[in-house]
Scaffold this motif. Structure first.
Motif, short mmCIF file in Angstrom:
data_model
loop_
_atom_site.label_atom_id
_atom_site.label_comp_id
_atom_site.label_asym_id
_atom_site.label_seq_id
_atom_site.Cartn_x
_atom_site.Cartn_y
_atom_site.Cartn_z
N GLU A 1 34.54 39.88 42.82
CA GLU A 1 35.57 40.38 41.89
C GLU A 1 35.17 41.78 41.42
O GLU A 1 34.05 41.99 40.96
N ASN B 1 41.49 42.78 39.24
CA ASN B 1 42.31 42.45 38.08
C ASN B 1 43.51 43.39 37.95
O ASN B 1 43.38 44.60 38.12
N GLU C 1 44.40 39.35 40.38
CA GLU C 1 44.31 38.45 39.24
C GLU C 1 45.24 38.92 38.13
O GLU C 1 45.11 40.05 37.65
N ASP D 1 44.18 34.50 35.82
CA ASP D 1 42.86 34.67 35.21
C ASP D 1 42.82 34.00 33.84
O ASP D 1 43.86 33.82 33.20
N LYS E 1 42.03 30.42 37.59
CA LYS E 1 40.64 30.64 37.22
C LYS E 1 40.40 30.04 35.83
O LYS E 1 40.94 30.54 34.83
MG MG Z 1 39.27 38.55 36.44
#
Ligand code: MG
Ligand code: C2E
Ligand code: MG
Ligand code: MG
Length: 284
Positions: A59, A120, A152, A182, A203
Protein backbone atom coordinates in the motif's frame (compact mmCIF):
# COMPACT_ATOMS: atom_id res chain seq x y z
CA UNK A 1 -9.54 26.21 14.58
CA UNK A 2 -7.86 23.22 12.92
CA UNK A 3 -4.40 24.74 12.64
CA UNK A 4 -4.35 25.57 16.31
CA UNK A 5 -5.62 22.13 17.24
CA UNK A 6 -3.03 20.41 15.06
CA UNK A 7 -0.40 22.70 16.50
CA UNK A 8 -1.38 21.88 20.08
CA UNK A 9 -1.30 18.19 19.34
CA UNK A 10 2.12 18.48 17.73
CA UNK A 11 3.68 20.22 20.73
CA UNK A 12 5.12 23.58 21.63
CA UNK A 13 7.76 24.09 18.95
CA UNK A 14 5.25 23.51 16.22
CA UNK A 15 2.64 25.63 17.97
CA UNK A 16 4.79 28.67 17.32
CA UNK A 17 5.42 27.54 13.75
CA UNK A 18 1.71 27.42 12.99
CA UNK A 19 0.32 30.29 15.01
CA UNK A 20 2.97 32.87 14.28
CA UNK A 21 4.04 32.11 10.77
CA UNK A 22 1.37 30.30 8.89
CA UNK A 23 -2.33 30.54 8.33
CA UNK A 24 -4.36 28.00 6.42
CA UNK A 25 -3.92 29.72 3.05
CA UNK A 26 -0.16 29.87 3.45
CA UNK A 27 0.02 26.23 4.56
CA UNK A 28 -2.10 25.23 1.58
CA UNK A 29 0.19 26.98 -0.88
CA UNK A 30 3.22 25.49 0.84
CA UNK A 31 1.70 22.05 0.39
CA UNK A 32 0.80 22.67 -3.25
CA UNK A 33 4.35 23.83 -3.88
CA UNK A 34 5.68 20.72 -2.16
CA UNK A 35 3.67 18.56 -4.57
CA UNK A 36 4.87 20.53 -7.58
CA UNK A 37 8.50 20.38 -6.40
CA UNK A 38 8.48 16.66 -5.60
CA UNK A 39 8.98 17.08 -1.86
CA UNK A 40 6.62 14.15 -1.31
CA UNK A 41 7.82 10.57 -0.90
CA UNK A 42 5.83 7.37 -1.19
CA UNK A 43 6.38 4.69 1.44
CA UNK A 44 5.07 1.17 0.86
CA UNK A 45 3.50 -1.02 3.54
CA UNK A 46 3.35 -4.72 2.65
CA UNK A 47 0.16 -6.77 2.99
CA UNK A 48 0.83 -10.47 3.53
CA UNK A 49 -0.89 -13.84 3.51
CA UNK A 50 -1.55 -14.23 7.26
CA UNK A 51 -0.84 -17.96 7.28
CA UNK A 52 2.56 -17.81 5.56
CA UNK A 53 3.75 -14.21 5.72
CA UNK A 54 4.15 -14.18 1.92
CA UNK A 55 4.02 -10.76 0.29
CA UNK A 56 0.76 -10.16 -1.57
CA UNK A 57 0.47 -6.40 -2.00
CA UNK A 58 1.97 -3.09 -1.01
CA UNK A 59 0.00 0.00 0.00
CA UNK A 60 1.35 3.41 -1.01
CA UNK A 61 1.41 5.81 1.97
CA UNK A 62 2.46 9.39 1.37
CA UNK A 63 5.10 11.25 3.39
CA UNK A 64 6.23 14.86 3.11
CA UNK A 65 9.96 15.42 3.23
CA UNK A 66 9.63 18.95 4.61
CA UNK A 67 12.75 21.11 4.19
CA UNK A 68 12.50 22.44 7.77
CA UNK A 69 10.34 20.03 9.75
CA UNK A 70 11.71 16.75 8.38
CA UNK A 71 9.69 13.72 7.35
CA UNK A 72 5.97 14.30 8.04
CA UNK A 73 3.28 11.61 8.08
CA UNK A 74 -0.10 12.15 6.40
CA UNK A 75 -1.67 12.84 9.81
CA UNK A 76 0.05 16.22 9.67
CA UNK A 77 -1.18 17.39 6.27
CA UNK A 78 -3.83 15.15 4.64
CA UNK A 79 -6.74 16.85 6.43
CA UNK A 80 -5.59 20.28 5.25
CA UNK A 81 -5.12 18.85 1.76
CA UNK A 82 -8.65 17.43 1.80
CA UNK A 83 -10.21 20.67 3.10
CA UNK A 84 -8.47 22.87 0.55
CA UNK A 85 -8.67 20.56 -2.45
CA UNK A 86 -4.87 20.28 -2.62
CA UNK A 87 -5.42 16.55 -2.18
CA UNK A 88 -6.46 16.31 -5.84
CA UNK A 89 -3.02 17.09 -7.33
CA UNK A 90 -1.37 15.41 -4.32
CA UNK A 91 -3.34 12.21 -4.89
CA UNK A 92 -2.47 12.18 -8.59
CA UNK A 93 1.19 12.68 -7.66
CA UNK A 94 1.08 9.72 -5.27
CA UNK A 95 -0.66 7.47 -7.80
CA UNK A 96 1.88 8.35 -10.50
CA UNK A 97 4.91 7.91 -8.20
CA UNK A 98 3.61 4.61 -6.77
CA UNK A 99 2.73 3.17 -10.19
CA UNK A 100 6.08 4.24 -11.63
CA UNK A 101 7.99 2.63 -8.74
CA UNK A 102 5.97 -0.59 -8.81
CA UNK A 103 6.15 -0.80 -12.61
CA UNK A 104 9.95 -0.65 -12.22
CA UNK A 105 9.85 -3.62 -9.81
CA UNK A 106 7.78 -5.57 -12.33
CA UNK A 107 10.32 -4.92 -15.07
CA UNK A 108 13.40 -5.58 -12.97
CA UNK A 109 12.11 -8.53 -10.90
CA UNK A 110 10.42 -11.03 -13.24
CA UNK A 111 8.66 -12.99 -10.43
CA UNK A 112 7.00 -9.83 -9.08
CA UNK A 113 4.15 -9.96 -11.60
CA UNK A 114 1.44 -11.09 -9.13
CA UNK A 115 2.21 -8.36 -6.56
CA UNK A 116 -0.66 -5.90 -6.15
CA UNK A 117 -0.38 -2.16 -5.50
CA UNK A 118 -2.93 -0.31 -3.35
CA UNK A 119 -3.29 3.48 -3.42
CA UNK A 120 -5.59 5.62 -1.24
CA UNK A 121 -8.15 7.87 -2.94
CA UNK A 122 -9.60 10.81 -1.02
CA UNK A 123 -13.32 11.68 -1.22
CA UNK A 124 -12.38 14.88 -3.10
CA UNK A 125 -10.62 12.83 -5.77
CA UNK A 126 -13.62 10.54 -6.15
CA UNK A 127 -15.78 13.66 -6.65
CA UNK A 128 -13.68 14.88 -9.62
CA UNK A 129 -15.35 14.54 -13.00
CA UNK A 130 -12.00 13.64 -14.58
CA UNK A 131 -11.04 10.95 -12.02
CA UNK A 132 -11.23 8.09 -14.50
CA UNK A 133 -9.31 9.83 -17.29
CA UNK A 134 -6.63 10.89 -14.78
CA UNK A 135 -6.21 7.33 -13.48
CA UNK A 136 -6.21 5.92 -16.99
CA UNK A 137 -3.58 8.44 -18.16
CA UNK A 138 -1.30 7.60 -15.21
CA UNK A 139 -1.59 3.86 -15.88
CA UNK A 140 -0.76 4.40 -19.54
CA UNK A 141 2.14 6.73 -18.73
CA UNK A 142 3.72 4.39 -16.15
CA UNK A 143 2.82 1.09 -17.80
CA UNK A 144 1.41 -0.30 -14.54
CA UNK A 145 -1.32 -2.88 -15.30
CA UNK A 146 -4.82 -1.84 -14.13
CA UNK A 147 -5.68 -5.36 -12.93
CA UNK A 148 -2.84 -5.24 -10.38
CA UNK A 149 -4.07 -1.91 -8.91
CA UNK A 150 -6.41 -1.52 -5.93
CA UNK A 151 -7.84 1.91 -5.14
CA UNK A 152 -8.90 2.40 -1.51
CA UNK A 153 -11.91 4.62 -0.87
CA UNK A 154 -13.30 5.67 2.50
CA UNK A 155 -16.63 4.78 4.04
CA UNK A 156 -17.79 8.38 3.68
CA UNK A 157 -17.78 7.94 -0.11
CA UNK A 158 -20.12 4.99 0.29
CA UNK A 159 -22.50 6.99 2.46
CA UNK A 160 -23.34 9.38 -0.36
CA UNK A 161 -23.41 7.13 -3.38
CA UNK A 162 -24.78 9.58 -5.94
CA UNK A 163 -25.19 8.15 -9.46
CA UNK A 164 -22.14 10.01 -10.74
CA UNK A 165 -19.92 8.50 -8.05
CA UNK A 166 -21.24 5.03 -8.75
CA UNK A 167 -20.66 5.37 -12.48
CA UNK A 168 -17.13 6.66 -11.89
CA UNK A 169 -16.34 3.73 -9.61
CA UNK A 170 -17.88 1.35 -12.12
CA UNK A 171 -15.70 2.84 -14.87
CA UNK A 172 -12.62 2.13 -12.72
CA UNK A 173 -13.83 -1.46 -12.25
CA UNK A 174 -14.36 -1.73 -16.01
CA UNK A 175 -10.66 -0.88 -16.45
CA UNK A 176 -9.92 -3.92 -14.26
CA UNK A 177 -9.01 -1.94 -11.12
CA UNK A 178 -10.08 -3.42 -7.76
CA UNK A 179 -11.86 -1.15 -5.26
CA UNK A 180 -11.43 -1.46 -1.49
CA UNK A 181 -13.32 0.20 1.36
CA UNK A 182 -10.67 1.43 3.82
CA UNK A 183 -11.10 1.65 7.61
CA UNK A 184 -14.24 -0.45 7.26
CA UNK A 185 -16.49 -0.49 10.33
CA UNK A 186 -15.61 2.96 11.62
CA UNK A 187 -18.33 4.78 9.71
CA UNK A 188 -21.86 3.68 9.10
CA UNK A 189 -21.89 2.20 5.63
CA UNK A 190 -25.41 1.06 5.01
CA UNK A 191 -25.19 -2.54 3.91
CA UNK A 192 -27.70 -1.95 1.14
CA UNK A 193 -25.39 0.68 -0.37
CA UNK A 194 -22.36 -1.53 0.00
CA UNK A 195 -24.03 -4.27 -1.99
CA UNK A 196 -24.92 -1.88 -4.83
CA UNK A 197 -21.44 -0.43 -5.16
CA UNK A 198 -18.78 -2.00 -7.38
CA UNK A 199 -16.51 -2.65 -4.40
CA UNK A 200 -14.28 -5.74 -4.26
CA UNK A 201 -12.49 -5.53 -0.91
CA UNK A 202 -13.11 -4.53 2.73
CA UNK A 203 -10.28 -3.44 5.01
CA UNK A 204 -11.07 -4.03 8.68
CA UNK A 205 -10.07 -0.92 10.59
CA UNK A 206 -7.12 -1.12 12.96
CA UNK A 207 -9.28 -0.10 15.95
CA UNK A 208 -11.11 -3.46 15.79
CA UNK A 209 -7.98 -5.52 15.16
CA UNK A 210 -6.34 -3.86 18.19
CA UNK A 211 -9.16 -5.03 20.46
CA UNK A 212 -9.56 -8.49 18.96
CA UNK A 213 -8.01 -10.41 21.87
CA UNK A 214 -9.74 -8.82 24.86
CA UNK A 215 -12.67 -6.75 23.63
CA UNK A 216 -15.61 -9.00 22.68
CA UNK A 217 -17.28 -6.21 20.69
CA UNK A 218 -14.18 -5.50 18.61
CA UNK A 219 -13.83 -9.23 18.03
CA UNK A 220 -17.46 -9.44 16.88
CA UNK A 221 -16.94 -6.62 14.39
CA UNK A 222 -13.92 -8.45 12.92
CA UNK A 223 -15.97 -11.64 12.60
CA UNK A 224 -18.88 -9.75 11.09
CA UNK A 225 -16.68 -8.12 8.43
CA UNK A 226 -15.09 -11.46 7.51
CA UNK A 227 -18.60 -12.96 7.11
CA UNK A 228 -19.78 -9.92 5.17
CA UNK A 229 -16.85 -10.40 2.81
CA UNK A 230 -17.88 -14.02 2.28
CA UNK A 231 -21.52 -13.08 1.71
CA UNK A 232 -20.73 -10.28 -0.75
CA UNK A 233 -17.80 -12.14 -2.36
CA UNK A 234 -15.37 -9.41 -1.36
CA UNK A 235 -11.79 -9.93 -0.18
CA UNK A 236 -11.12 -8.94 3.42
CA UNK A 237 -7.86 -7.41 4.62
CA UNK A 238 -7.17 -6.80 8.32
CA UNK A 239 -5.10 -3.70 9.05
CA UNK A 240 -3.01 -2.66 12.04
CA UNK A 241 -1.93 -6.15 13.17
CA UNK A 242 0.69 -5.64 15.88
CA UNK A 243 0.88 -9.03 17.63
CA UNK A 244 1.05 -12.74 16.83
CA UNK A 245 -2.14 -13.26 18.89
CA UNK A 246 -4.05 -10.82 16.70
CA UNK A 247 -2.79 -12.57 13.54
CA UNK A 248 -3.79 -15.98 14.93
CA UNK A 249 -7.25 -14.77 15.94
CA UNK A 250 -7.77 -13.40 12.42
CA UNK A 251 -6.58 -16.62 10.77
CA UNK A 252 -9.00 -18.59 12.99
CA UNK A 253 -11.84 -16.35 11.78
CA UNK A 254 -10.99 -17.10 8.16
CA UNK A 255 -9.30 -13.81 7.34
CA UNK A 256 -6.61 -14.47 4.72
CA UNK A 257 -4.70 -11.21 4.20
CA UNK A 258 -3.34 -8.74 6.73
CA UNK A 259 -1.20 -5.67 7.19
CA UNK A 260 0.50 -4.30 10.26
CA UNK A 261 3.68 -3.54 12.15
CA UNK A 262 3.83 -7.20 13.30
CA UNK A 263 4.69 -8.09 9.69
CA UNK A 264 6.12 -4.93 8.17
CA UNK A 265 6.13 -1.18 8.77
CA UNK A 266 5.69 1.16 5.82
CA UNK A 267 9.03 1.02 3.97
CA UNK A 268 10.86 3.67 1.93
CA UNK A 269 11.03 2.80 -1.79
CA UNK A 270 14.51 1.23 -1.75
CA UNK A 271 13.68 -1.06 1.18
CA UNK A 272 10.34 -1.99 -0.38
CA UNK A 273 12.11 -2.88 -3.61
CA UNK A 274 14.65 -5.01 -1.73
CA UNK A 275 11.84 -6.90 0.02
CA UNK A 276 9.99 -7.49 -3.25
CA UNK A 277 13.21 -8.75 -4.78
CA UNK A 278 13.93 -11.05 -1.84
CA UNK A 279 10.39 -12.52 -1.95
CA UNK A 280 9.87 -12.86 -5.68
CA UNK A 281 13.28 -13.26 -7.33
CA UNK A 282 13.47 -16.88 -6.12
CA UNK A 283 10.22 -17.69 -7.93
CA UNK A 284 11.57 -17.13 -11.42
MG1 MG B 1 -5.46 2.73 3.09
P1 C2E C 1 -4.76 3.99 5.94
O1 C2E C 1 -4.91 4.04 4.47
O2 C2E C 1 -5.78 3.26 6.72
O3 C2E C 1 -3.29 3.42 6.17
C1 C2E C 1 -2.93 2.68 7.31
C2 C2E C 1 -2.24 3.55 8.34
O4 C2E C 1 -2.01 2.77 9.51
C3 C2E C 1 -0.85 4.04 7.92
O5 C2E C 1 -0.61 5.26 8.58
C4 C2E C 1 0.06 2.95 8.49
O6 C2E C 1 1.38 3.39 8.70
C5 C2E C 1 -0.64 2.68 9.78
N1 C2E C 1 -0.37 1.33 10.28
C6 C2E C 1 -0.20 0.20 9.56
N2 C2E C 1 -0.01 -0.87 10.35
C7 C2E C 1 -0.06 -0.42 11.62
C8 C2E C 1 0.07 -1.05 12.91
O7 C2E C 1 0.29 -2.26 13.05
N3 C2E C 1 -0.08 -0.26 14.00
C9 C2E C 1 -0.31 1.07 13.90
N4 C2E C 1 -0.40 1.77 15.04
N5 C2E C 1 -0.44 1.71 12.71
C10 C2E C 1 -0.32 0.97 11.58
P2 C2E C 1 -0.10 6.55 7.81
O8 C2E C 1 0.92 6.18 6.78
O9 C2E C 1 0.25 7.55 8.85
O10 C2E C 1 -1.38 7.01 7.02
C11 C2E C 1 -2.52 7.43 7.70
C12 C2E C 1 -3.68 7.65 6.77
O11 C2E C 1 -3.42 8.73 5.88
C13 C2E C 1 -3.96 6.46 5.86
O12 C2E C 1 -4.70 5.48 6.55
C14 C2E C 1 -4.77 7.13 4.77
O13 C2E C 1 -6.09 7.30 5.17
C15 C2E C 1 -4.11 8.49 4.70
N6 C2E C 1 -3.19 8.49 3.55
C16 C2E C 1 -1.91 8.04 3.46
N7 C2E C 1 -1.42 8.21 2.21
C17 C2E C 1 -2.42 8.79 1.49
C18 C2E C 1 -2.54 9.23 0.13
O14 C2E C 1 -1.64 9.11 -0.71
N8 C2E C 1 -3.74 9.79 -0.24
C19 C2E C 1 -4.77 9.92 0.64
N9 C2E C 1 -5.92 10.48 0.22
N10 C2E C 1 -4.70 9.51 1.92
C20 C2E C 1 -3.54 8.95 2.34
MG1 MG D 1 -6.90 1.75 6.41
MG1 MG E 1 -6.83 3.05 8.95
Amino acid sequence: DTALYAAKRAGRGRFEYYSDVMDTKARESELRRAVAQDELVVYFQPAVALATGELRAVEALVRWNHPVRGLLGPGEFIELAEETGAVVPLGAWVLRAACREAAGWRTGIPGAGPLRLAVNLSPKQVAQADLVTTVEAILTETGFPPDRLTLEITESVILQPDPLTISRLQALRDLGIQLAVDDFGTGYSALSYLRRLPVTMLKIDRSFVTGIADDPEARSVCEAVVHLGEAFKMNVVAEGIETADQATALIDMGCVIGQGFFFHRPLPPDEARALVKQQFAALT
